[in-house]
Write a protein that holds these residues in place. Structure first.
Motif, PDB file in Angstrom:
ATOM      1  N   GLY A  70       0.798  -1.211   0.000  1.00 32.73           N
ATOM      2  CA  GLY A  70       0.000   0.000   0.000  1.00 32.73           C
ATOM      3  C   GLY A  70       0.836   1.268   0.000  1.00 32.73           C
ATOM      4  N   VAL A  71       1.774   1.381   0.952  1.00 31.12           N
ATOM      5  CA  VAL A  71       2.624   2.571   1.005  1.00 31.12           C
ATOM      6  C   VAL A  71       3.546   2.614  -0.207  1.00 31.12           C
ATOM      7  N   GLY A  72       4.043   1.448  -0.622  1.00 31.85           N
ATOM      8  CA  GLY A  72       4.938   1.395  -1.770  1.00 31.85           C
ATOM      9  C   GLY A  72       4.298   1.917  -3.038  1.00 31.85           C
ATOM     10  N   GLN A  73       3.077   1.494  -3.311  1.00 32.34           N
ATOM     11  CA  GLN A  73       2.394   1.975  -4.515  1.00 32.34           C
ATOM     12  C   GLN A  73       2.158   3.483  -4.453  1.00 32.34           C
ATOM     13  N   TRP A  74       1.802   3.965  -3.272  1.00 36.23           N
ATOM     14  CA  TRP A  74       1.600   5.403  -3.137  1.00 36.23           C
ATOM     15  C   TRP A  74       2.912   6.158  -3.283  1.00 36.23           C
ATOM     16  N   ALA A  75       3.998   5.594  -2.768  1.00 35.44           N
ATOM     17  CA  ALA A  75       5.302   6.253  -2.913  1.00 35.44           C
ATOM     18  C   ALA A  75       5.703   6.343  -4.374  1.00 35.44           C
ATOM     19  N   VAL A  76       5.483   5.271  -5.125  1.00 36.63           N
ATOM     20  CA  VAL A  76       5.773   5.313  -6.564  1.00 36.63           C
ATOM     21  C   VAL A  76       4.951   6.410  -7.234  1.00 36.63           C
ATOM     22  N   THR A  77       3.675   6.456  -6.909  1.00 37.52           N
ATOM     23  CA  THR A  77       2.770   7.434  -7.513  1.00 37.52           C
ATOM     24  C   THR A  77       3.196   8.863  -7.197  1.00 37.52           C
ATOM     25  N   LEU A  78       3.457   9.135  -5.918  1.00 43.32           N
ATOM     26  CA  LEU A  78       3.756  10.505  -5.499  1.00 43.32           C
ATOM     27  C   LEU A  78       5.120  10.973  -5.972  1.00 43.32           C
ATOM     28  N   LEU A  79       6.121  10.110  -5.870  1.00 46.95           N
ATOM     29  CA  LEU A  79       7.459  10.506  -6.317  1.00 46.95           C
ATOM     30  C   LEU A  79       7.477  10.756  -7.818  1.00 46.95           C
TER      31      LEU A  79
END
Length: 325
Positions: A157-166
């Motif tokens: 969950g956090v990983g996918q959001w980190a990819v998206t935001l970065l």
């Protein structure tokens, strides 16, 4: 009356129950829940595979979004739209898997006007944590020009959001995962390259060949140690999780020979101002950025089976919980 999912110590552990409408005490707010989300912590609580719940019976749900029905705190009024994350809710106190819940006011923030409750829960704690990591990197003037950033545990969950935001912030993102079948999905989120998790942790030296300007680590243990050893001079690594373990066997070499910084990210008790800023920035992404992260919307009756699938590693993306479904 409220309709809630309750978890007990005795079988059947997960039960749907009718509850009296909550009455707020001083500093508390009653919220009509529009959406909540199924997080990994919730899955552990529902399946009993982790010691998440501190006192039984309890309503899980560490995230929730809804409308204030009654308030005993001057910060919130009836009709306000709010978001709840963290602070032990769904672990020590009753959480969001219900139609109406009473929360301590400190657990809430106002939902930005341009953010729908559904989109807020696609983000939830995962999106909030990833945004706090980006904000922390920005305080050290992390620049896309410095080089690529690695996101570990990228299918979580956090990983996918980190990819998206970065990616949205202009960084070249490399995504570390042990699930090659998710490569195309990660590229859809903005990943530039996919890195094999197993090869990444093989034959790591205390100070290895530098490949990254830093990154966001959700795994910990050997993966975090490998990332630190491969970070450029003056790079920054934000540590947000421990999916691979709490241990960290590394050396001082990356810190004193390359000036690498290890940044701790804590989202459960983050100060109100930080959370409010993070949600404002998440609201600015727009629904188009969040759509690829959504895997499905379920009702209370499907929570337990979906939680088992999440623990077994057969789910991907965010599952929202609609109390009216």
């Amino acid at each position: 009356m409220a309709h809630a999912v309750r978890v007990f110590e005795t079988e059947p552990r997960v039960r749907l129950e009718h509850m009296d409408d909550p009455v707020p005490g001083q500093g508390q707010v009653v919220v009509d829940i529009e959406y909540s989300a199924l997080n990994y912590k919730d899955a552990l609580a529902l399946t009993g595979r982790g010691k998440i719940i501190r006192a039984y019976p309890l309503t899980p749900g560490v995230d929730a979004a809804g409308v204030v029905a009654d308030s005993r705190d001057e910060r919130y009024r009836a009709g306000d739209r709010v978001i709840m994350t963290g602070w032990g809710v769904g672990e020590r106190t009753d959480g969001g898997f219900t139609t109406r819940q009473c929360f301590d006011a400190d657990t809430l923030v106002l939902c930005p006007d341009n953010l729908a409750a559904k989109d807020a829960m696609i983000a939830g704690t995962a999106g909030l944590t990833a945004m706090l990591a980006l904000m922390k990197l920005e305080t050290l003037q992390q620049s896309p020009a410095a080089g690529p950033l690695l996101v570990t545990g990228a299918t979580g969950g956090v990983g996918q959001w980190a990819v998206t935001l970065l990616s949205a912030a202009g960084f070249e993102v490399h995504a570390l995962t042990g699930k090659p079948d998710q490569a195309e999905h990660l590229k859809t989120l903005g990943a530039h390259e996919i890195v094999d998790r197993h090869a990444f942790t093989e034959n790591v030296r205390p100070l290895d060949k530098a490949c990254y300007a830093g990154g966001v680590d959700t795994v910990g243990s050997a993966v975090l140690a490998a990332l630190l050893s491969r970070t450029f001079d003056y790079g920054n690594v934000a540590a947000v999780g421990l999916a691979g373990g709490m241990d960290l066997h590394t050396s001082v070499a990356p810190f004193i020979l390359r000036g690498v910084s290890l940044l701790g990210i804590e989202s459960v008790r983050a100060p109100f101002e930080q959370r409010q800023e993070a949600w404002q920035r998440l609201a600015g992404l727009g629904a188009g950025a969040t759509a690829p992260l959504l895997s499905g919307v379920i009702g209370f009756e499907s929570l337990e089976t979906t939680a088992r699938s999440m623990i077994d590693g057969t789910t991907a993306g965010r599952y929202l919980v609609d109390p009216a479904k």
